[in-house]
Design a protein around this motif. Structure first.
Motif, PDB file in Angstrom:
ATOM      1  N   VAL A  42      50.816  25.992  38.251  1.00 43.84           N
ATOM      2  CA  VAL A  42      49.838  26.600  39.196  1.00 43.84           C
ATOM      3  C   VAL A  42      50.030  26.005  40.525  1.00 43.84           C
ATOM      4  N   TYR A  50      45.255  25.923  44.644  1.00 42.18           N
ATOM      5  CA  TYR A  50      44.437  26.655  43.735  1.00 42.18           C
ATOM      6  C   TYR A  50      44.296  25.779  42.057  1.00 42.18           C
ATOM      7  N   GLU A  65      51.268  35.482  48.905  1.00 42.93           N
ATOM      8  CA  GLU A  65      49.546  34.907  48.516  1.00 42.93           C
ATOM      9  C   GLU A  65      47.697  35.329  49.213  1.00 42.93           C
ATOM     10  N   THR A  66      48.479  36.242  50.180  1.00 46.69           N
ATOM     11  CA  THR A  66      47.120  36.803  50.660  1.00 46.69           C
ATOM     12  C   THR A  66      46.844  37.148  49.581  1.00 46.69           C
ATOM     13  N   PRO A  67      47.114  38.935  49.604  1.00 42.01           N
ATOM     14  CA  PRO A  67      45.769  39.043  48.640  1.00 42.01           C
ATOM     15  C   PRO A  67      44.846  38.633  47.275  1.00 42.01           C
ATOM     16  N   TYR A  68      45.997  37.597  46.498  1.00 40.95           N
ATOM     17  CA  TYR A  68      44.755  36.551  46.001  1.00 40.95           C
ATOM     18  C   TYR A  68      44.109  35.624  46.745  1.00 40.95           C
ATOM     19  N   CYS A  69      44.045  35.045  47.752  1.00 38.03           N
ATOM     20  CA  CYS A  69      43.796  33.910  48.006  1.00 38.03           C
ATOM     21  C   CYS A  69      42.362  35.231  48.927  1.00 38.03           C
ATOM     22  N   ARG A  70      42.415  36.121  48.997  1.00 40.14           N
ATOM     23  CA  ARG A  70      41.264  36.857  49.497  1.00 40.14           C
ATOM     24  C   ARG A  70      40.446  37.370  48.500  1.00 40.14           C
ATOM     25  N   LYS A  71      41.043  38.230  47.150  1.00 36.03           N
ATOM     26  CA  LYS A  71      40.071  38.346  46.602  1.00 36.03           C
ATOM     27  C   LYS A  71      39.825  37.513  45.163  1.00 36.03           C
ATOM     28  N   GLN A  72      40.321  35.966  45.166  1.00 42.33           N
ATOM     29  CA  GLN A  72      40.444  35.388  43.808  1.00 42.33           C
ATOM     30  C   GLN A  72      39.216  34.489  44.813  1.00 42.33           C
ATOM     31  N   ILE A  73      39.448  33.967  46.361  1.00 42.50           N
ATOM     32  CA  ILE A  73      38.626  32.926  46.446  1.00 42.50           C
ATOM     33  C   ILE A  73      38.060  33.264  47.273  1.00 42.50           C
ATOM     34  N   GLU A 100      50.082  34.786  56.533  1.00 41.15           N
ATOM     35  CA  GLU A 100      51.027  33.683  56.119  1.00 41.15           C
ATOM     36  C   GLU A 100      51.955  32.922  56.855  1.00 41.15           C
TER      37      GLU A 100
END
Ligand code: CTP
Ligand code: MG
Length: 236
Positions: free
Chosen positions: A20, A24, A56-64, A78
């Motif tokens: 990881v 993150y 990694e935008t979708p991951y960062c938006r949703k998960q963070i 990006e």
């Protein structure tokens, strides 16, 4: 005066050597990037531009960003191959700021005190970077690995982030740098020094404002966070 922070999280974290990416990694149950964003969320900064790796935008938006409810993150963009490419992507995404604070997500322990000192500094000097005088003696080596010079310790600083600038000044400097494709810069102050020959003011940061780079730093980070939460509990 409008302040925008550019938070850089588009690195590979190769020296951390984990599956990881370091931004993150969980520290006391929360991703490292959480602590950095939280410091800015609680500060006087008006807006945050978060720079992440390709895809990694979708991951960062949703998960963070959404998960922890960060209100100040105005955009996620990006980044690029080197840190300075990522900074430039961040700078291009800034809208109408008077000042920008460029900060490495790998420094999660930046405090309000540091941010306030940097704010005072940039308003007075137009360009300033946070750092601390070194604790160790520093030697300049010659080509053969012999000690050539010992600079006076109080004149040698380790440079941290945030690095803060008038927006127009740093945006123009980066634009020129990218046109020249000069890849020798290792921090933002160097861009100002190179392009304008302008001195950049050094502002006191903190020895606690450490950069998480290798595995050992995770142990220090965890210890620091535990101490901080114990202290907060005592105050309650
Ligand atoms: N960074 C970035 N874009 C890059 C390279 C670095 O946004 N192309 C960011 C990193 O995410 C980090 C900061 O710049 O928050 C400082 O870089 P560093 O500590 O060197 O992190 P990494 O480059 O990720 O780590 P390593 O050098 O070990 O690969
Ligand atoms: Mg790096």
């Amino acid at each position: 005066m409008k302040y925008t922070a550019i938070i850089l999280a588009a690195g590979n974290g190769s020296r951390m050597n984990t599956k990881v990416k370091k931004q993150y990694l969980q520290i006391l149950g929360k991703p490292l990037l959480y602590y950095t964003l939280q410091a800015f969320e609680e500060s006087f900064v008006d807006e945050v531009i978060l720079v992440v790796s390709q895809g990694e935008t979708p991951y960062c938006r949703k998960q963070i960003v959404d998960f922890y409810g960060f209100q100040k993150v105005a955009k996620i963009v990006e980044g690029g191959k080197e840190r300075y490419h990522s900074v430039y992507e961040g700078l291009k995404a800034v809208k109408d700021a008077d000042y920008v604070m460029i900060h490495d997500s790998a420094r999660p322990f930046v405090t309000d005190e540091i941010l306030n000192r940097a704010k005072e500094g940039v308003e007075k000097y137009r360009a300033c970077v946070v750092g601390m005088p070194v604790k160790d003696t520093i030697k300049i080596a010659d080509e053969n690995g012999y000690s050539k010079e010992t600079p006076e310790r109080k004149k040698v600083w380790m440079i941290q982030t945030p690095q803060c600038f008038e927006y127009a000044l740093i945006r123009e400097a980066y634009k020129e740098l990218l046109q020249k494709d000069d890849c020798s810069v290792t921090d933002d102050a160097m861009v100002i020094e190179k392009i304008y020959g302008m001195p950049v003011k050094l502002i006191e940061g903190s020895y606690s404002n450490l950069k998480i780079t290798t595995q050992e730093d995770l142990i220090t980070a965890e210890a620091y966070l535990r101490k901080k939460s114990e202290f907060a509990e005592k105050l309650q």
